[in-house]
Design a protein around this motif. Sequence first.
Motif, PDB file in Angstrom:
ATOM      1  N   PRO A  37       8.698   4.923 -13.127  1.00 43.67           N
ATOM      2  CA  PRO A  37       9.059   6.103 -12.352  1.00 43.67           C
ATOM      3  C   PRO A  37       8.375   6.093 -10.993  1.00 43.67           C
ATOM      4  N   LEU A  38       9.088   6.561  -9.985  1.00 45.80           N
ATOM      5  CA  LEU A  38       8.467   6.714  -8.664  1.00 45.80           C
ATOM      6  C   LEU A  38       9.248   7.705  -7.819  1.00 45.80           C
ATOM      7  N   ASP A  39       8.533   8.284  -6.872  1.00 45.25           N
ATOM      8  CA  ASP A  39       9.168   9.128  -5.859  1.00 45.25           C
ATOM      9  C   ASP A  39       9.127   8.354  -4.552  1.00 45.25           C
ATOM     10  N   LEU A  40      10.290   7.999  -4.054  1.00 44.94           N
ATOM     11  CA  LEU A  40      10.350   7.160  -2.843  1.00 44.94           C
ATOM     12  C   LEU A  40       9.784   7.875  -1.613  1.00 44.94           C
ATOM     13  N   THR A  41       9.659   9.194  -1.673  1.00 42.81           N
ATOM     14  CA  THR A  41       9.103   9.905  -0.513  1.00 42.81           C
ATOM     15  C   THR A  41       7.578  10.010  -0.589  1.00 42.81           C
ATOM     16  N   ASP A  42       7.006   9.547  -1.695  1.00 48.66           N
ATOM     17  CA  ASP A  42       5.545   9.571  -1.843  1.00 48.66           C
ATOM     18  C   ASP A  42       4.997   8.252  -1.290  1.00 48.66           C
ATOM     19  N   SER A  43       4.978   8.151   0.027  1.00 48.91           N
ATOM     20  CA  SER A  43       4.718   6.857   0.667  1.00 48.91           C
ATOM     21  C   SER A  43       3.337   6.296   0.337  1.00 48.91           C
ATOM     22  N   THR A  44       2.377   7.172   0.048  1.00 52.93           N
ATOM     23  CA  THR A  44       1.027   6.677  -0.218  1.00 52.93           C
ATOM     24  C   THR A  44       0.939   5.944  -1.559  1.00 52.93           C
ATOM     25  N   ASN A  45       1.951   6.128  -2.412  1.00 47.98           N
ATOM     26  CA  ASN A  45       1.895   5.580  -3.771  1.00 47.98           C
ATOM     27  C   ASN A  45       2.745   4.316  -3.932  1.00 47.98           C
ATOM     28  N   LEU A  46       3.529   3.972  -2.908  1.00 44.86           N
ATOM     29  CA  LEU A  46       4.536   2.922  -3.106  1.00 44.86           C
ATOM     30  C   LEU A  46       3.924   1.519  -3.231  1.00 44.86           C
ATOM     31  N   GLU A  47       2.842   1.262  -2.496  1.00 46.68           N
ATOM     32  CA  GLU A  47       2.222  -0.073  -2.614  1.00 46.68           C
ATOM     33  C   GLU A  47       1.698  -0.291  -4.035  1.00 46.68           C
ATOM     34  N   ALA A  48       1.116   0.752  -4.625  1.00 45.00           N
ATOM     35  CA  ALA A  48       0.627   0.642  -6.008  1.00 45.00           C
ATOM     36  C   ALA A  48       1.792   0.411  -6.968  1.00 45.00           C
ATOM     37  N   LYS A  49       2.951   0.982  -6.658  1.00 47.60           N
ATOM     38  CA  LYS A  49       4.126   0.783  -7.520  1.00 47.60           C
ATOM     39  C   LYS A  49       4.580  -0.684  -7.469  1.00 47.60           C
ATOM     40  N   VAL A  50       4.449  -1.314  -6.325  1.00 40.23           N
ATOM     41  CA  VAL A  50       4.820  -2.733  -6.224  1.00 40.23           C
ATOM     42  C   VAL A  50       3.885  -3.575  -7.106  1.00 40.23           C
ATOM     43  N   VAL A  51       2.602  -3.295  -7.043  1.00 38.56           N
ATOM     44  CA  VAL A  51       1.639  -4.027  -7.889  1.00 38.56           C
ATOM     45  C   VAL A  51       2.001  -3.830  -9.359  1.00 38.56           C
ATOM     46  N   ALA A  52       2.315  -2.592  -9.721  1.00 34.74           N
ATOM     47  CA  ALA A  52       2.665  -2.284 -11.119  1.00 34.74           C
ATOM     48  C   ALA A  52       3.968  -2.983 -11.515  1.00 34.74           C
ATOM     49  N   ALA A  53       4.926  -3.021 -10.602  1.00 32.71           N
ATOM     50  CA  ALA A  53       6.221  -3.648 -10.919  1.00 32.71           C
ATOM     51  C   ALA A  53       6.048  -5.145 -11.160  1.00 32.71           C
TER      52      ALA A  53
END
Length: 266
Positions: free
Chosen positions: A60-76
């Motif tokens: 799950p992710l919110d694409l507008t939560d820009s501060t969290n997106l780099e961590a989502k890439v690591v998790a993916a």
Amino acid sequence: MKSLKDQIIWITGASSGIGKALACEMSAQGAKLILSSRRIDELERVKNNCAHPDNIFILPLDLTDSTNLEAKVVAAIALFGHIDIMVHNGGISQRALVAETEIAVHRQVMELNYFSYIILTKALLPHFIERRSGYFVVTSSVMGKIGTPLRAAYAAAKHALHGYFDCLRAEVDRYGIKITILVPGYIQTPISVISGDGNFLSSKSEQISGGLSANKAAVQIIKAIKNEAYEPYIGRFIGEERLALFVKRFLPILFAKLIPRLGTPK
Ligand SMILES: NC(=O)c1ccc[n+]([C@@H]2O[C@H](COP(=O)([O-])OP(=O)(O)OC[C@H]3O[C@@H](n4cnc5c(N)ncnc54)[C@H](OP(=O)(O)O)[C@@H]3O)[C@@H](O)[C@H]2O)c1
């Protein structure tokens, strides 16, 4: 690419519409998937309706939560160990005259439909470069190639994708990294449409209701991915949006003269 079998594919906007249809078709063809959007329950539903849910993770992710997106890439990347294809697809649409569109709405559309894509791309790029392989598939729109009344915020964000990913393609070709920019016409989906004051519109446009089904769009998109197509049109074979692309490309001055006379689309 001959087959999607065992390809590890991350799809954003996977809970609905084009992303959901892509997930089902890609799973049926043997791909391993990471499905992302905000609504976990809908993502679970999509996963469980796919042919091989055991080969699907939900992130799950919110694409507008820009501060969290780099961590989502690591998790993916950690989910399957690597990523072969990133499908940037999540987004919203917009309808309002420029004169009636608040600047905050332009920023909101840009944040979701453009900045989230480039933040995820930049974070994933080192992984692709290290592997000397990788594939960005970017959902633009016919509105990424033309402009019509009521669509300035949306068209601007989609046009920006072409600029960014054309430049990136030129930079990363030497690493074997591929980029396909999808140019869908009207596709039948429940896409959210934002108005000039930031509220969401309840009525769907007649054009989207009469567009190509999302399942057929997914089939066209997968064919384009296998062909590593440059900028494929996705949609009805005969339709006003395909004609518009043709006229804009080959007769741009005629297009600019015609569009104001065709009235404001619903
Ligand atoms: N339908 C058309 O006629 C058409 C034409 C050209 C291009 N497109 C493009 O196709 C793409 C997919 O749209 P669609 O038509 O399939 O619409 P859709 O059914 O509404 O799908 C949009 C997806 O984006 C996700 N999303 C929206 N806001 C998000 C956020 N803040 N964070 C994370 N995910 C978010 C939604 O999931 P959640 O609500 O669960 O977050 C949903 O999965 C979009 O980029 C759109 O611009 C559509």
